[in-house]
Design a protein around this motif. Structure first.
Motif, mmCIF file in Angstrom:
data_model
loop_
_atom_site.group_PDB
_atom_site.id
_atom_site.type_symbol
_atom_site.label_atom_id
_atom_site.label_comp_id
_atom_site.label_asym_id
_atom_site.label_seq_id
_atom_site.Cartn_x
_atom_site.Cartn_y
_atom_site.Cartn_z
ATOM 1 N N ALA A 62 0.816 -1.218 0.000
ATOM 2 C CA ALA A 62 0.000 0.000 0.000
ATOM 3 C C ALA A 62 0.847 1.264 0.000
ATOM 4 C CB ALA A 62 -0.944 -0.006 1.201
ATOM 5 N N ALA A 63 1.940 1.271 0.725
ATOM 6 C CA ALA A 63 2.805 2.459 0.775
ATOM 7 C C ALA A 63 3.397 2.760 -0.595
ATOM 8 C CB ALA A 63 3.915 2.259 1.799
ATOM 9 N N ARG A 69 0.986 6.577 -7.127
ATOM 10 C CA ARG A 69 -0.129 7.457 -7.494
ATOM 11 C C ARG A 69 0.230 8.930 -7.267
ATOM 12 N NH1 ARG A 69 -4.377 4.397 -8.983
ATOM 13 N NH2 ARG A 69 -4.538 2.303 -8.102
ATOM 14 N N ALA A 70 0.975 9.219 -6.216
ATOM 15 C CA ALA A 70 1.405 10.601 -5.956
ATOM 16 C C ALA A 70 2.337 11.092 -7.058
ATOM 17 C CB ALA A 70 2.093 10.698 -4.597
ATOM 18 N N PHE A 71 3.258 10.249 -7.513
ATOM 19 C CA PHE A 71 4.171 10.634 -8.588
ATOM 20 C C PHE A 71 3.423 10.820 -9.905
ATOM 21 C CE2 PHE A 71 7.754 8.544 -6.073
ATOM 22 C CZ PHE A 71 8.209 9.762 -5.580
ATOM 23 N N VAL A 72 2.420 9.995 -10.142
ATOM 24 C CA VAL A 72 1.611 10.160 -11.359
ATOM 25 C C VAL A 72 0.879 11.496 -11.311
ATOM 26 C CG1 VAL A 72 -0.378 9.279 -12.645
ATOM 27 C CG2 VAL A 72 1.371 7.698 -11.826
ATOM 28 N N ARG A 73 0.277 11.812 -10.168
ATOM 29 C CA ARG A 73 -0.429 13.093 -10.033
ATOM 30 C C ARG A 73 0.539 14.263 -10.218
ATOM 31 N NH1 ARG A 73 -3.139 10.068 -6.105
ATOM 32 N NH2 ARG A 73 -1.823 10.881 -4.449
ATOM 33 N N GLU A 74 1.729 14.146 -9.675
ATOM 34 C CA GLU A 74 2.737 15.203 -9.821
ATOM 35 C C GLU A 74 3.118 15.384 -11.294
ATOM 36 O OE1 GLU A 74 7.422 15.759 -8.742
ATOM 37 O OE2 GLU A 74 6.163 14.806 -7.235
ATOM 38 N N THR A 75 3.329 14.283 -11.998
ATOM 39 C CA THR A 75 3.696 14.343 -13.412
ATOM 40 C C THR A 75 2.585 14.967 -14.236
ATOM 41 O OG1 THR A 75 5.127 12.415 -13.193
ATOM 42 C CG2 THR A 75 4.407 12.979 -15.408
ATOM 43 N N VAL A 76 1.344 14.529 -14.017
ATOM 44 C CA VAL A 76 0.201 15.091 -14.743
ATOM 45 C C VAL A 76 0.094 16.586 -14.441
ATOM 46 C CG1 VAL A 76 -2.318 15.114 -14.904
ATOM 47 C CG2 VAL A 76 -1.079 12.947 -14.939
ATOM 48 N N GLY A 77 0.270 16.950 -13.192
ATOM 49 C CA GLY A 77 0.201 18.362 -12.817
ATOM 50 C C GLY A 77 1.252 19.199 -13.523
#
Length: 86
Positions: A62-63, A69-77
């Protein structure tokens, strides 16, 4: 001949950066063709962030999933930033 760890890491980072640059270029080309480029970027960003949160991933702790998912959101952002007014 096997590459050393520094070379492998540099190659991995370069691959990620070059992929992000290509994606940013494609999104910007498409956004310039839209009637409202900023709205296009905002809508696309929102949809991709929703997908990043819901997309099934390979089984992992889970960690690690949270970090991925955090890195994906950062990249998309970083890819879909609305232009600032001139």
């Amino acid at each position: 001949m096997a590459e050393d760890e520094e070379t492998v890491t540099a190659r991995y980072i370069a691959s990620n950066v070059s992929t992000q640059l290509m994606l940013k270029t494609l999104f910007e080309i498409i956004a310039t063709m839209a009637d409202d480029p900023d709205r296009y970027r905002s809508d696309m960003r929102r949809k991709l962030l929703e997908l990043a949160d819901a997309m099934p991933l390979a089984p992992m702790p889970a960690a690690r999933e949270k970090k991925v998912r955090a890195f994906v959101r950062e990249t998309v952002g970083n890819l879909l930033i609305n232009q600032l007014p001139n």
